[in-house]
Design a protein around this motif. Structure first.
Motif, PDB file in Angstrom:
ATOM      1  N   TYR A  25      37.240  17.645   8.558  1.00  0.00           N
ATOM      2  CA  TYR A  25      37.516  16.886   7.845  1.00  0.00           C
ATOM      3  C   TYR A  25      36.246  16.339   7.170  1.00  0.00           C
ATOM      4  O   TYR A  25      36.106  16.111   6.230  1.00  0.00           O
ATOM      5  N   TYR A  26      35.523  15.875   8.140  1.00  0.00           N
ATOM      6  CA  TYR A  26      34.092  14.679   7.848  1.00  0.00           C
ATOM      7  C   TYR A  26      33.037  16.335   7.035  1.00  0.00           C
ATOM      8  O   TYR A  26      32.590  15.737   6.067  1.00  0.00           O
ATOM      9  N   PHE A  27      32.950  17.119   7.534  1.00  0.00           N
ATOM     10  CA  PHE A  27      32.575  18.233   7.144  1.00  0.00           C
ATOM     11  C   PHE A  27      33.141  18.111   5.853  1.00  0.00           C
ATOM     12  O   PHE A  27      32.014  18.193   4.309  1.00  0.00           O
ATOM     13  N   ASP A  38      25.900  13.634  -4.608  1.00  0.00           N
ATOM     14  CA  ASP A  38      25.336  11.866  -3.866  1.00  0.00           C
ATOM     15  C   ASP A  38      24.771  12.415  -2.431  1.00  0.00           C
ATOM     16  O   ASP A  38      25.958  12.406  -1.394  1.00  0.00           O
ATOM     17  N   TYR A  39      24.522  12.323  -2.346  1.00  0.00           N
ATOM     18  CA  TYR A  39      23.316  13.084  -0.938  1.00  0.00           C
ATOM     19  C   TYR A  39      23.590  11.934   0.060  1.00  0.00           C
ATOM     20  O   TYR A  39      23.622  12.223   1.497  1.00  0.00           O
ATOM     21  N   SER A  40      23.731  10.732  -0.856  1.00  0.00           N
ATOM     22  CA  SER A  40      23.449   9.760   0.751  1.00  0.00           C
ATOM     23  C   SER A  40      24.604   9.701   1.714  1.00  0.00           C
ATOM     24  O   SER A  40      25.294   9.480   2.788  1.00  0.00           O
ATOM     25  N   LYS A  41      25.859   9.711   0.565  1.00  0.00           N
ATOM     26  CA  LYS A  41      27.348   9.697   1.474  1.00  0.00           C
ATOM     27  C   LYS A  41      27.526  10.994   2.400  1.00  0.00           C
ATOM     28  O   LYS A  41      28.122  11.215   3.344  1.00  0.00           O
ATOM     29  N   ALA A  42      27.113  12.078   1.642  1.00  0.00           N
ATOM     30  CA  ALA A  42      27.327  12.898   1.861  1.00  0.00           C
ATOM     31  C   ALA A  42      26.443  13.427   3.399  1.00  0.00           C
ATOM     32  O   ALA A  42      27.278  14.098   4.480  1.00  0.00           O
ATOM     33  N   LEU A  43      25.398  13.378   3.788  1.00  0.00           N
ATOM     34  CA  LEU A  43      24.863  13.050   5.075  1.00  0.00           C
ATOM     35  C   LEU A  43      25.217  12.471   6.127  1.00  0.00           C
ATOM     36  O   LEU A  43      25.188  12.598   7.203  1.00  0.00           O
ATOM     37  N   LEU A  45      28.552  11.379   6.448  1.00  0.00           N
ATOM     38  CA  LEU A  45      29.821  12.863   6.481  1.00  0.00           C
ATOM     39  C   LEU A  45      29.320  13.627   7.117  1.00  0.00           C
ATOM     40  O   LEU A  45      30.206  13.828   8.287  1.00  0.00           O
ATOM     41  N   PHE A  46      28.120  14.110   7.118  1.00  0.00           N
ATOM     42  CA  PHE A  46      27.190  15.561   8.042  1.00  0.00           C
ATOM     43  C   PHE A  46      27.582  15.058   9.398  1.00  0.00           C
ATOM     44  O   PHE A  46      27.300  15.562   9.786  1.00  0.00           O
TER      45      PHE A  46
END
Length: 556
Positions: A25-27, A38-43, A45-46
């Motif tokens: 789910y987080y991925f 939106d790389y900061s939020k993506a990081l 969650l990853f």
């Protein structure tokens, strides 16, 4: 009832499955934000996904992409390494690792990464080009050649690859191998002149002009319609070997081809213009320029270089026409306007100078030299007010060119004299002489006008005497000196000088009229009338001449 440990195992399995589901789910959520950039939020969650499933190679790859894009190369490298540890058969992981190593300047590991990928993973041969580029950057030419050989083995002969190998061999001074690679290109593309020219250049660089000539001549014979640049090189070889006839024959063939770059032709003509003898330029140079115009009739520059050569060999009328043709095509070349005006001036076509300088000034109102020509023409036509205006404008615009300013002052002396602004006339002459005290044309005019005005006659005589002393055979200067002496009442001296002027053979009506005036003052009336009659024959419109003859009397 089931045993307690079985219940615990089932519960553990349920928990594990639930965690994996959370990681997934987080991925997935992180991927959404990655797509939205939106790389900061993506990081965030990853990272949550990795906290649950730390060995997920894809998540490490995605994080490496984000860190690399943000120039956080250390973090990017850590993540891509973990991705490769978990999944060493994914080519995309290798590609990103190679890019990261390259960006941080670690070319050794970049090369090793591409080597491992292309050796162990199928369908990655396209990355051999990146590998070869890395070896080239490191100047590891042997390995670069090995990689290019692998590329050729996989893809077959390739123009870029063969070209790169040839460059490498030339850098390593491996002349024979470089020629072999060049021959490959010629064999692959036998009608491509570019590869023949490159091969010839390699041969010439290594003092193999005979082989280069044979190669170019063979290509020219087999491809007569596609060998114009080869003809130019052959022409240059002929010229260096002293065979001007061969050089001209080859270059004429090339110049007839309108597809050959005109700039290249003009450059060649410019060189020939400097190196040819006057006789060669008059015949071969002009012929080449004519061929250039025939091949490129709508290009202004072709007419300009033609005109330049014609002007150099003294064909002023033809040069003028060629310059004018170029102006029909393009009026923006200021030098052309100047050249035409110069030719008109040399031909004494004052009306043409005046008309053309007026046209040029509409396009180039801030060019001092145009005002020079315009002022000169107006002065010749005795349009003194117009001449003063043009000359003053040109002088103002030419303040940094002291020589040109002096020339303006010299003509302003004449123009202001014509408007009877004598103080300004004298001031202009004095300024011109301050710059060039040995300018005899200025000294002559200045002294003559002073004599006409009967002003500062001692100064006038000194200037005229100095002029004649240094120019003893100039009839105009002799006439002026004679007239100054006459005005000063030195009639015997004046007679001697005017006779010297007449003896030069370059005589005008004014000379005879002055001679008559001098003879009259010496009491030789019959001789004076005879000279006045000669003046009238040469210039019937001379002021007072009829009255002098009729009354046998001097009128001033």
């Amino acid at each position: 009832m089931a045993p307690a440990h079985s219940i615990a195992q089932k519960q553990k399995g349920k928990n594990s499955a639930s965690k994996l589901k959370d990681a997934e789910y987080y991925f997935t959520e992180g991927e959404k934000y990655f797509i939205l950039e939106d790389y900061s939020k993506a990081l965030v969650l990853f990272q949550k996904s990795l906290d649950i499933a730390p060995d997920n190679a894809t998540v490490h790859y995605k994080m490496a992409q984000i860190y690399a894009a943000g120039q956080e190369m250390d973090k990017a490298l850590i993540n891509i390494k973990k991705a490769l540890e978990s999944e060493p058969s994914n080519k995309y992981f290798y590609v990103l690792a190679g890019e990261i190593y390259t960006q941080i300047g670690d070319f050794k590991n970049a090369a090793a990464t591409y080597e491992e990928m292309t050796s162990s993973i199928e369908n990655t041969d396209q990355y051999l080009f990146e590998l070869a580029a890395i070896y080239l950057y490191q100047q590891d030419y042997d390995k670069a050649v090995e990689v290019y050989d692998r590329i050729e083995k996989h893809y077959g002969p390739n123009e870029d690859v063969i070209g790169q190998k040839q460059k490498i061999y030339l850098k390593n001074n491996d002349f024979d191998q470089a020629l072999l690679e060049g021959q490959k290109l010629i064999d692959l593309y036998p009608e491509e002149e570019e590869f023949v020219l490159n091969q010839a250049e390699v041969l010439l660089t290594n003092n193999k002009s005979k082989e280069a000539r044979a190669l170019l001549e063979n290509f020219s014979q087999e491809n007569p319609e596609n060998s114009m640049k080869s003809r130019l090189v052959l022409s240059e070889l002929d010229r260096k070997e002293g065979d001007m006839e061969g050089a001209i024959n080859n270059i004429e063939i090339a110049f007839k081809d309108p597809s050959l770059d005109i700039e290249e032709k003009i450059q060649i003509l410019a060189e020939y213009r400097v190196t040819m003898t006057p006789e060669e330029l008059k015949h071969s140079g002009v012929k080449l320029a004519e061929l250039l115009v025939e091949a490129h009739p709508e290009i202004a520059d072709s007419h300009i270089i033609y005109a330049d050569i014609l002007q150099t060999v003294g064909e002023l009328a033809k040069a003028k026409n060629a310059y004018l043709k170029s102006l029909e095509l393009d009026q923006s070349n200021f030098a052309v306007w100047q050249n035409v005006l110069q030719i008109y001036s040399q031909q004494n076509k004052t009306d043409s100078v005046l008309m053309l300088s007026n046209q040029a000034l509409e396009l180039f109102p801030n060019q001092g030299s145009l005002y020079y020509f315009n002022g000169y023409a107006n002065l010749r036509k005795q349009n003194y007010q117009e001449a003063v205006y043009a000359l003053e404008q040109g002088k103002r615009l030419s303040s940094s060119n002291l020589s040109l300013v002096s020339a303006f002052n010299a003509m302003l002396g004449d123009a202001y004299n014509g408007t009877e602004q004598f103080a300004k006339s004298d001031k202009a002459y004095e300024a011109a002489l301050d710059f060039d005290p040995e300018n005899y044309a200025i000294l002559n005019n200045y002294s003559y006008f002073l004599a006409l005005r009967k002003d500062r006659l001692e100064d006038a005589e000194k200037m005229a005497a100095k002029t004649v002393k240094n120019n003893p055979n100039n009839p105009t200067y002799l006439d002026t000196y004679a007239w100054v002496l006459f005005t000063n009442g030195k009639y015997k001296e004046a007679k001697k000088i005017i006779e010297q002027a007449i003896d030069t053979g370059e005589v005008t009506a004014v000379f005879h009229e002055h001679y008559g005036d001098i003879l009259y003052k010496l009491g030789q009336i019959d001789a004076a009338v005879k000279q006045w009659q000669k003046a009238k024959e040469m210039n019937p419109k001379s002021e007072l001449i009829d009255k002098k003859i009729a009354d046998r009397k001097l009128y001033e």
